[in-house]
Write an enzyme that holds these catalytic residues in place. Structure first.
Site, PDB file in Angstrom:
ATOM      1  N   CYS A   1      25.245  89.773   0.312  1.00 12.39           N
ATOM      2  CA  CYS A   1      24.417  88.838   1.103  1.00 12.39           C
ATOM      3  C   CYS A   1      23.782  87.739   0.263  1.00 12.39           C
ATOM      4  O   CYS A   1      24.142  86.571   0.400  1.00 12.39           O
ATOM      5  CB  CYS A   1      23.332  89.627   1.828  1.00 12.39           C
ATOM      6  SG  CYS A   1      24.016  90.721   3.082  1.00 12.39           S
TER       7      CYS A   1
HETATM    8  N1  LIG Z   1      26.355  94.985   3.268  1.00 11.92           N
HETATM    9  C1  LIG Z   1      25.174  94.530   3.636  1.00 11.92           C
HETATM   10  O1  LIG Z   1      24.152  94.935   3.084  1.00 11.92           O
HETATM   11  C2  LIG Z   1      25.023  93.508   4.753  1.00 11.92           C
HETATM   12  C3  LIG Z   1      23.745  93.313   5.303  1.00 11.92           C
HETATM   13  C4  LIG Z   1      23.573  92.403   6.330  1.00 11.92           C
HETATM   14  C5  LIG Z   1      24.665  91.684   6.778  1.00 11.92           C
HETATM   15  N2  LIG Z   1      25.894  91.864   6.225  1.00 11.92           N
HETATM   16  C6  LIG Z   1      27.008  91.082   6.762  1.00 11.92           C
HETATM   17  O2  LIG Z   1      27.791  91.902   7.615  1.00 11.92           O
HETATM   18  C7  LIG Z   1      29.171  91.567   7.510  1.00 11.92           C
HETATM   19  C8  LIG Z   1      29.970  92.789   7.119  1.00 11.92           C
HETATM   20  O3  LIG Z   1      29.563  93.208   5.838  1.00 11.92           O
HETATM   21  P1  LIG Z   1      29.862  94.657   5.272  1.00 11.92           P
HETATM   22  O4  LIG Z   1      29.027  94.791   4.052  1.00 11.92           O
HETATM   23  O5  LIG Z   1      29.764  95.684   6.344  1.00 11.92           O
HETATM   24  O6  LIG Z   1      31.418  94.484   4.852  1.00 11.92           O
HETATM   25  P2  LIG Z   1      32.422  95.649   4.443  1.00 11.92           P
HETATM   26  O7  LIG Z   1      33.437  95.014   3.568  1.00 11.92           O
HETATM   27  O8  LIG Z   1      31.669  96.840   3.960  1.00 11.92           O
HETATM   28  O9  LIG Z   1      33.105  96.077   5.814  1.00 11.92           O
HETATM   29  C9  LIG Z   1      33.903  95.248   6.560  1.00 11.92           C
HETATM   30  C10 LIG Z   1      35.026  96.079   7.171  1.00 11.92           C
HETATM   31  O10 LIG Z   1      35.760  95.223   8.046  1.00 11.92           O
HETATM   32  C11 LIG Z   1      37.139  95.564   7.959  1.00 11.92           C
HETATM   33  N3  LIG Z   1      37.900  94.418   8.470  1.00 11.92           N
HETATM   34  C12 LIG Z   1      38.175  93.235   7.872  1.00 11.92           C
HETATM   35  N4  LIG Z   1      38.857  92.447   8.713  1.00 11.92           N
HETATM   36  C13 LIG Z   1      39.009  93.128   9.870  1.00 11.92           C
HETATM   37  C14 LIG Z   1      39.635  92.831  11.108  1.00 11.92           C
HETATM   38  N5  LIG Z   1      40.209  91.642  11.337  1.00 11.92           N
HETATM   39  N6  LIG Z   1      39.626  93.785  12.059  1.00 11.92           N
HETATM   40  C15 LIG Z   1      39.034  94.978  11.843  1.00 11.92           C
HETATM   41  N7  LIG Z   1      38.429  95.312  10.683  1.00 11.92           N
HETATM   42  C16 LIG Z   1      38.413  94.398   9.715  1.00 11.92           C
HETATM   43  C17 LIG Z   1      37.326  95.877   6.490  1.00 11.92           C
HETATM   44  O11 LIG Z   1      38.480  96.663   6.278  1.00 11.92           O
HETATM   45  C18 LIG Z   1      36.018  96.616   6.165  1.00 11.92           C
HETATM   46  O12 LIG Z   1      36.137  98.015   6.353  1.00 11.92           O
HETATM   47  C19 LIG Z   1      29.234  90.423   6.504  1.00 11.92           C
HETATM   48  O13 LIG Z   1      29.202  89.203   7.179  1.00 11.92           O
HETATM   49  C20 LIG Z   1      27.966  90.583   5.711  1.00 11.92           C
HETATM   50  O14 LIG Z   1      27.537  89.346   5.164  1.00 11.92           O
HETATM   51  C21 LIG Z   1      26.102  92.795   5.233  1.00 11.92           C
END
Ligand SMILES: NC(=O)c1ccc[n+]([C@@H]2O[C@H](COP(=O)([O-])OP(=O)(O)OC[C@H]3O[C@@H](n4cnc5c(N)ncnc54)[C@H](O)[C@@H]3O)[C@@H](O)[C@H]2O)c1
Length: 463
Positions: A277
């Site tokens: 983030c």
């Molecule tokens: N990790 C954090 O602390 C956090 C906090 C707040 C917001 N976010 C936001 O949330 C979003 C997700 O982050 P995250 O950390 O969960 O990512 P992540 O990489 O942990 O998880 C994302 C998942 O999505 C899957 N994926 C990718 N493309 C896909 C598709 N087309 N269809 C289905 N699945 C698909 C991936 O295989 C993965 O398992 C990002 O935009 C991030 O900025 C993350």
């Protein structure tokens, strides 16, 4: 009238748990959300393009530390959560929360290809009565300008046939107090009926839902929160360098300032910023504002200051080794902690990786220990976490505390390592040893200032 019928019908069914909730992307954000939805009594379909993730989830094996496997196992089943990689099953879902990654491309511009791919998968099966909520952090306008046109290719109309919202995720990995369930959730809809449907869904699962007037307002809220952190971290990182030059203990100063009961919020310095983030999100805002011919100066300066911190740390290591008459090139350096923050296993954008890269470029022999990260693959090099034995600590020329995991005995580290560079103030209060701090708080700083004959007040302020 049709609009009301659609949204009322959906809201009623959401309230009676007579809907199937879909979650696209089962990562740090999606898996906890899917589990909360299932725990609230919904049937949940979790979608991921990774077969490994899908089969792991279906076996009840969690790959996310904040979701214990026991919690996951307790919500699995035909009436609870089921994972699948078959995107055509999105048609079964009445609500779809999109939680896919939003990284940066090679040129540090937003890469919204995952969001576009997920929206396209939804568009293939879109049917009347569905609610779609984008949760991925992104630039203001993504929901309306990118996702909506993709969904409208179906010929269906937003606010009438289907509903579209943006609701930013605020998950804080490793935080035992604030979880998906009790962290208030902001949401904005493309139309009032979109917002009504979105509020209904999250209101069943999350303790407090905060509606805002548009998807853009919800998108910008998330970016305000994260640029606020980036800027405040940059300020204390700069203050660490100020204090370092003054021979004042920055940690003592921050703690003292934090006693002010109003108008001050505590942030701490470190070797840089990490995670999915804070290092990325400001770029989303900067990029968008460039398109609107506005330069976000403060945001960019903060990013710059934070990005320079690994180099500051490496200079500290170099100075420390110099005192021991050693060069970085001939030194064995043990990196303590590679996750981007304490007690988690996420290494994405971790500043420890930058420190490792800079030291490796200078020829150092690098080893690392991280109880949460057994294997590290970076820049085509595979490294394995070494056990933190007495031999490992004393054989290192320098131990660098890049992440202050709470399971490590720092007293033992200081006792055995010939030199410790502590970027997190993990060694606070530990006597003896040769410690180099980040902001005027190591023993080296205290001795150095004394030699330079600085006033006693400044001397004693250190450490
Ligand atoms: N990790 C954090 O602390 C956090 C906090 C707040 C917001 N976010 C936001 O949330 C979003 C997700 O982050 P995250 O950390 O969960 O990512 P992540 O990489 O942990 O998880 C994302 C998942 O999505 C899957 N994926 C990718 N493309 C896909 C598709 N087309 N269809 C289905 N699945 C698909 C991936 O295989 C993965 O398992 C990002 O935009 C991030 O900025 C993350």
């Amino acid at each position: 009238m049709k609009v009301r019928v659609e949204v009322d019908g959906l809201v009623d069914r959401i309230r009676t748990k007579d809907v199937i909730a879909g979650v696209v992307g089962l990562g740090y954000v999606g898996l906890p959300l899917a589990c909360e939805l299932a725990a609230a009594g919904y049937r949940v379909l979790g979608f991921d393009i990774s077969e490994e993730t899908v089969s792991g989830v279906n076996r009840g094996e969690s790959h996310i530390r904040d979701v214990p496997s026991s919690t996951l196992a307790s919500v699995l089943g035909p009436e609870g959560l089921e994972a699948t990689s078959d995107m055509s099953r999105l048609v079964e879902c009445d609500t779809i929360s999109i939680c896919v990654p939003t990284p940066l491309g090679k040129t540090r511009d937003p890469d919204v290809s995952y969001v576009a791919a997920a929206a396209s998968a939804v568009a293939q099966v879109l049917r009347p009565g569905q609610l779609i909520v984008l949760e991925s952090t992104t630039y203001p306008g993504t929901t309306r300008d990118l996702v909506l046109p993709i969904l409208e290719e179906s010929g269906l109309e937003v606010g009438r046939d289907f509903f579209l919202c943006f609701s930013p995720e605020r998950v804080d990995p490793g935080n035992p107090t604030w979880t998906t369930k009790n962290t208030p959730k902001v949401i904005g809809g493309i139309t009032p009926s979109c917002l009504e449907a979105g509020e209904a869904l999250y209101g069943e699962v999350i303790e407090r839902v905060v509606p805002v007037s548009s998807t853009e307002a919800a998108e910008l809220t998330k970016l305000l929160e994260n640029t606020f952190r980036s800027i405040n971290i940059a300020l204390v990182n700069e203050m660490a360098q100020v204090a370092d030059r003054l021979g004042v203990d920055v940690w003592e100063v921050i703690d003292a300032a934090a006693t002010k009961p109003f108008g001050f919020m505590k942030f701490v310095p470190g070797p840089g910023i990490g995670g999915h983030c804070i290092p990325l999100d400001p770029h989303y805002l900067v990029w968008k504002m460039k398109m609107l011919d506005y330069k976000t100066r403060m945001v960019e300066l903060a990013t710059e200051i934070n990005a320079e911190m690994p180099r500051f740390v490496v200079n500290k290591i170099q100075d420390g080794l110099n005192r021991h008459r050693r060069s970085v090139a001939e030194s064995r350096i043990l990196i303590l902690g590679v996750a981007y923050k304490r007690d988690i296993d996420d290494v994405r954008e971790s500043p420890a990786l930058d420190v490792i890269r800079l030291l490796a470029e200078r020829g150092a022999e690098i080893r690392y220990h991280d109880p949460y990260v057994p294997v590290l693959e970076e820049d085509g090099i595979r490294r394995e976490s070494v056990p933190l034995t007495d031999e490992e600590l004393s054989a290192a020329d320098c131990v660098v505390i890049t992440t202050d995991h709470s399971t490590v005995d720092y007293e033992r580290v200081v006792r055995l390592a010939p030199l410790v560079v502590d970027t997190r103030n993990a060694t606070r209060g530990i006597e003896g040893g040769d410690i180099v701090g980040l902001g005027g708080n190591g023993t080296e700083e205290r001795e150095g200032r004394r030699e330079e004959g600085l006033p006693t007040a400044l001397m004693t302020a250190g450490g």
